[in-house]
Scaffold this active site. Structure first.
Site, PDB file in Angstrom:
ATOM      1  N   ARG A  65     -21.573  26.890  52.941  1.00  0.00           N
ATOM      2  CA  ARG A  65     -20.947  28.211  52.839  1.00  0.00           C
ATOM      3  C   ARG A  65     -21.779  29.273  53.569  1.00  0.00           C
ATOM      4  NH1 ARG A  65     -16.650  30.819  50.266  1.00  0.00           N
ATOM      5  NH2 ARG A  65     -15.927  29.054  49.046  1.00  0.00           N
ATOM      6  N   GLU A 124     -22.315  25.850  36.840  1.00  0.00           N
ATOM      7  CA  GLU A 124     -21.375  25.028  37.598  1.00  0.00           C
ATOM      8  C   GLU A 124     -21.866  23.580  37.575  1.00  0.00           C
ATOM      9  OE1 GLU A 124     -20.160  26.599  41.429  1.00  0.00           O
ATOM     10  OE2 GLU A 124     -19.598  24.624  42.160  1.00  0.00           O
ATOM     11  N   GLU A 135     -16.303  36.590  43.339  1.00  0.00           N
ATOM     12  CA  GLU A 135     -17.554  36.637  44.086  1.00  0.00           C
ATOM     13  C   GLU A 135     -17.654  37.722  45.161  1.00  0.00           C
ATOM     14  OE1 GLU A 135     -16.933  32.335  44.776  1.00  0.00           O
ATOM     15  OE2 GLU A 135     -19.104  32.214  44.599  1.00  0.00           O
TER      16      GLU A 135
HETATM   17  N1  MTE Z   1     -17.770  37.480  35.686  1.00  0.00           N
HETATM   18  C1  MTE Z   1     -18.362  37.372  34.478  1.00  0.00           C
HETATM   19  N2  MTE Z   1     -18.167  38.354  33.581  1.00  0.00           N
HETATM   20  N3  MTE Z   1     -19.154  36.308  34.158  1.00  0.00           N
HETATM   21  C2  MTE Z   1     -19.391  35.306  35.059  1.00  0.00           C
HETATM   22  O1  MTE Z   1     -20.110  34.351  34.749  1.00  0.00           O
HETATM   23  N4  MTE Z   1     -18.966  34.437  37.336  1.00  0.00           N
HETATM   24  C3  MTE Z   1     -18.606  34.785  38.703  1.00  0.00           C
HETATM   25  C4  MTE Z   1     -17.292  35.543  38.738  1.00  0.00           C
HETATM   26  N5  MTE Z   1     -17.317  36.622  37.802  1.00  0.00           N
HETATM   27  C5  MTE Z   1     -18.784  35.392  36.352  1.00  0.00           C
HETATM   28  C6  MTE Z   1     -17.948  36.506  36.604  1.00  0.00           C
HETATM   29  C7  MTE Z   1     -18.483  33.623  39.577  1.00  0.00           C
HETATM   30  S1  MTE Z   1     -19.892  32.990  40.254  1.00  0.00           S
HETATM   31  C8  MTE Z   1     -17.274  33.070  39.875  1.00  0.00           C
HETATM   32  S2  MTE Z   1     -17.148  31.778  40.949  1.00  0.00           S
HETATM   33  C9  MTE Z   1     -16.032  33.580  39.286  1.00  0.00           C
HETATM   34  O2  MTE Z   1     -16.258  34.640  38.363  1.00  0.00           O
HETATM   35  C10 MTE Z   1     -15.319  32.431  38.575  1.00  0.00           C
HETATM   36  O3  MTE Z   1     -14.157  32.824  37.963  1.00  0.00           O
HETATM   37  P1  MTE Z   1     -12.756  32.944  38.751  1.00  0.00           P
HETATM   38  O4  MTE Z   1     -12.666  31.779  39.651  1.00  0.00           O
HETATM   39  O5  MTE Z   1     -11.768  32.921  37.655  1.00  0.00           O
HETATM   40  O6  MTE Z   1     -12.818  34.236  39.482  1.00  0.00           O
HETATM   41  N1  LUZ Z   2     -18.758  25.611  44.501  1.00  0.00           N
HETATM   42  C1  LUZ Z   2     -18.445  24.569  45.271  1.00  0.00           C
HETATM   43  C2  LUZ Z   2     -18.603  26.876  44.917  1.00  0.00           C
HETATM   44  O1  LUZ Z   2     -18.625  23.428  44.857  1.00  0.00           O
HETATM   45  N2  LUZ Z   2     -17.923  24.790  46.483  1.00  0.00           N
HETATM   46  C3  LUZ Z   2     -17.729  26.029  46.980  1.00  0.00           C
HETATM   47  O2  LUZ Z   2     -17.260  26.186  48.082  1.00  0.00           O
HETATM   48  C4  LUZ Z   2     -18.086  27.126  46.176  1.00  0.00           C
HETATM   49  N3  LUZ Z   2     -17.951  28.368  46.623  1.00  0.00           N
HETATM   50  C5  LUZ Z   2     -18.323  29.376  45.859  1.00  0.00           C
HETATM   51  C6  LUZ Z   2     -18.833  29.119  44.609  1.00  0.00           C
HETATM   52  N4  LUZ Z   2     -18.971  27.884  44.149  1.00  0.00           N
HETATM   53 MO1  MOS Z   3     -19.334  30.784  41.166  1.00  0.00          MO
HETATM   54  S1  MOS Z   3     -21.109  30.660  42.220  1.00  0.00           S
HETATM   55  O1  MOS Z   3     -18.479  29.805  42.249  1.00  0.00           O
HETATM   56  O2  MOS Z   3     -19.673  29.780  39.881  1.00  0.00           O
END
Ligand code: MTE
Ligand code: LUZ
Ligand code: MOS
Length: 769
Positions: free
Chosen positions: A304, A226, A707
């Protein structure tokens, strides 16, 4: 719809960063880093490395044309260290050479002279010295002081949770090449293309429009990309800027593990007060977050933690305080759950301790305090469509909690060496970036003259299946053969100023924008269809299987003909749409508001068996009732649940990050850092969908799923604890995750009275051992 990447993934033809063919003459960049956690830099001698054959250049902070600054929230992090080193693994510069091999050999020849400074790795120590990343935050509800007086039971305790390595399968990396006029294109393995673009521009001192970031997909991010995909992209950009050559970096796993931040370890204090009927009346918690040496995303993560400090429970009187503590560790960062799991673990520990003190099952306290519609979270948002109670009820009924508890008890009575434990784990997770400003996205749709469609959004595919969901949205409007629809790479030239794909909101935000773009084009096509079909009736037209349908009747108008006619009539077949989540707001002065579009709920039962002779355990079952809303893709969503559960169990049970007292990571390889493998995953995961209306702010009423399921993994900790308690009720238990086999073994025997049930045990041990 099956995952659109499935076939290419299985065949190995999906393109990741390292699969991009390098242009002839491309160079390789390798970072070199601090060999100490805290020190004054006296001298960095690169002369021997520079004269190594094949090395083209070495760049340090002195070679940065713009601002040596990569901090996102707070500008406190240099790209390359200046004067002082703040953590072991901090980048000092890069070696640019003809190959990775050349750079590696040269790296051995760099000599760093330094004067050591005291190293702090403990957040409590940092707090005592007032080394904070940002001012503390506190969420307050009710009147804590008078609430304590009403409590019949008050227990206090301390909770530790460790970090977690992201272990994305694809390590960090980037590949930059020049275009013209000093502009460049960078392929980056990032969740946040705009963050990369912005930081490259800042460090190089050029405008953002000269920096194009392109992401086809990434091999997992889990939050680790991120923010922390950025420095590597900036480094190759810097090398390209100076050499004019294409430059690539693809990190070695051990460098990646050593140099990047992880989930934040926390150490916390709690005090919880209950009434005689097990209602939680008061909860006070103080979090010490181990932020590492720079802010990175720590303030947002801490926030959070506070938002989720009471998990899925209603507590009328709360004080939750958080300190983001500055230590000499790599800056810790986003990790699936983003501080939420850390907050929830303390709450669950408090409940466990209260239950143990009172001699009741934890689930009796959990169940009595689940949040209901109309009740208030400590940050002022009122619970709506709260499915805490219904997922709980359905879970205990569907998976026979009562019966299973009896079975576990009788198993534990009969067995000596093996003990079973069971725990119920409710979850509640807020969907939206907690920073309201970040909740927006855009989509760009082109319908080409042959009827094929190209889609761009700000979403990054990282294995979570967001592209498949985006595909489904397009299909809802324009149902043409799959081969005629393409999701383009995520590119800052096509979609600008994006938030990272994070906060589980990727599909919601980008999907809503895509829906708007498709709908706008569709609204332009409708009058044309009316014209062409010469109807004046209120037909409900749609595209099905490449044809225009009127209601359920196929008309003679093909999609491709409609497109040609539209172009003849000079109707625009392109659309760029912007979506910003309505309703949400938050006031940081009062720490009150309505930060989340909605919450996701669920309940899991986790059952484990512990081998008390060896300290090892197996996860027998994880049985879940989850709030999907109305899932738009069940296999994709189930994949997210299974992956999240396993990752959560890994964090709680086996993944142990260790820094030595000098601040050096000693678990920087898979031989020393254990993650769940096929033998460690639950023997069975059952997933049941709670009946629900979904939510208007969720894409197609299909709630965010990325998540939340990770937090079911907390149940594994408490299930193991319950099993160990059956073996050794005398142990003075702590709360210290991960509950590794070593710690389990210690707890099995620490303080254990040998003559407890001596007769029964002798008999049993003769039989079973
Ligand atoms: N699933 C896979 N296969 N790989 C990933 O890196 N990241 C997770 C989740 N599932 C991830 C995953 C995280 S931390 C987040 S925030 C969400 O996917 C992001 O994707 P979305 O917002 O489309 O759910
Ligand atoms: N990233 C962020 C995040 O910048 N703000 C959020 O609230 C958050 N929450 C979950 C995962 N990434
Ligand atoms: Mo997920 S920790 O919001 O990339």
């Amino acid at each position: 719809m099956i995952n659109i990447d499935a076939k290419n993934h299985v065949r190995g033809t999906s393109v990741y960063l390292d699969d991009i063919r390098e242009i002839n003459g491309a160079l390789y960049a390798l970072p070199f880093y601090a060999p100490v956690a805290h020190a004054k830099i006296v001298d960095i001698d690169t002369s021997k490395a520079l004269s190594h054959e094949g090395v083209k250049a070495i760049y340090t902070e002195a070679d940065i044309p713009g601002d040596n600054q990569i901090g996102g929230i707070i500008p406190d992090e240099p790209l390359f260290a200046v004067h002082e080193i703040h953590y072991w693994g901090q980048p000092l510069g890069i070696i640019v050479g003809t190959s990775e091999h050349v750079c590696r050999i040269a790296r051995e020849k760099i000599h760093v002279e330094f004067t050591p400074l005291p190293v702090i790795t403990c957040p409590r120590e940092a707090k005592s010295k007032n080394f904070l990343i940002a001012p503390p935050r506190a969420f307050r509800l009710g009147d804590l002081d008078s609430a304590w007086k009403e409590c019949v039971t008050i227990v206090e305790g301390r909770v530790e949770s460790n970090g977690q390595e992201h272990l994305y399968i694809e390590t960090q990396g980037a590949y930059a090449r020049m275009k013209e006029d000093g502009s460049m294109v960078i392929s980056s393995s990032t969740q946040g293309p705009t963050a990369v673009q912005k930081t490259v521009a800042r460090v190089l001192g050029i405008p953002m429009h000269k920096v194009e970031i392109d992401v086809v997909r990434i091999g997992g991010g889990f939050g680790g990309k991120e923010d922390q995909a950025t420095p590597w992209a900036v480094m190759v950009a810097l090398a390209t800027f100076h050499t004019g050559k294409p430059v690539k970096m693809s990190m070695h796993r051990m460098d990646d593990m050593l140099m990047t931040g992880k989930r934040h370890p926390y150490t916390s204090d709690f005090k919880i007060g209950l009434s005689s009927d097990l209602k939680i009346l008061a909860y006070e918690v103080t979090f010490y977050q181990n932020a590492g040496a720079a802010a990175d995303l720590s303030p947002a993560v801490l926030e959070r933690t506070l938002f989720h400090a009471t998990n899925a429970y209603y507590v009328p009187n709360v004080l939750a305080t958080g300190y983001s503590c500055k230590t000499n560790l790599p800056p810790n960062t986003a990790f699936r759950g983003f501080g939420g799991p850390q907050g929830m673990f303390v709450m669950e520990s408090a409940i466990a301790k209260a239950a143990e003190t009172l001699g009741v099952h934890a689930y009796e306290i959990q169940q009595r305090n689940l949040i209901k519609d109309g009740e208030e979270f400590s940050f002022g948002q009122i619970a709506e469509d709260a499915l805490a109670v219904s997922t709980w009820d359905e879970c205990v009924k569907k998976y026979n909690l009562d019966k299973r508890i009896k079975k576990v008890e009788s198993f534990n009575y009969d067995q000596f060496r093996f003990k079973k434990g069971i725990a119920v784990q409710p979850i509640c997770f807020g969907i939206s970036f907690t920073n309201t400003m970040m909740n927006h996205a855009r989509a760009l749709v082109h319908i080409y003259g042959d009827g094929s469609i190209g889609i761009s959004t700000g979403a990054v595919e990282m294995g979570q299946g967001v592209n498949t969901k985006l595909f489904q949205i397009v299909k809802d409007f324009f149902d043409i053969p799959i081969s005629q629809i393409r999701i383009e790479s995520t590119n800052t030239l096509r979609i600008a100023n994006t938030s990272p794909t994070a906060a589980s909101a990727g599909a919601d935000l980008n999907g809503k924008a895509l829906e708007m773009a498709c709908n706008n084009i569709w609204q332009r096509l409708l009058p044309l269809i009316h014209d062409l079909l010469d109807t004046d009736t209120e037909n409900s037209f749609k595209i099905t299987d490449g044809w225009v349908y009127s209601g359920d009747k196929k008309t003679g108008l093909a999609w491709t003909d409609l497109v040609i006619k539209a172009l003849q009539k000079r109707i625009s077949l392109s659309e760029h749409a912007h979506y910003a989540t309505p309703l949400i707001h938050f006031d940081k002065m009062t720490e009150k508001g309505h930060p989340f579009a909605y919450h996701v709920f669920g309940t899991a039962i986790v059952e484990v068996t512990v081998d008390c002779l060896r300290g090892i355990y197996e996860i027998d079952a994880v049985d879940i009732v989850h709030d999907f809303g109305i899932s738009m893709n069940v296999p994709v969503d189930h994949g997210q649940i299974e992956g999240g559960v396993v990752q959560g169990i890994g964090w709680m049970t086996m993944e142990e990050i260790l820094y030595n007292s000098e601040g050096r990571l000693i678990t920087n390889a898979l031989s020393t850092y254990k993650i769940p493998d096929i033998y460690a995953v639950p023997k069975a995961i059952q997933i049941h969908h709670i009946e629900s209306q979904g939510h208007e702010l969720a894409i197609k009423k299909s709630k965010a799923v990325g998540e939340p399921p990770l937090m079911y993994g907390l149940g594994a900790y408490f299930a193991i604890r319950n099993a160990v308690r059956a073996f050794n009720p005398e142990c003075d238990f702590t709360f210290d995750a991960p509950y590794t086999p070593e710690k389990v073994l210690m707890d099995c025997f620490r303080g254990r009275k040998k003559n407890v049930n001596a007769y029964r045990e002798k008999n049993l041990s003769d039989q079973k051992l």
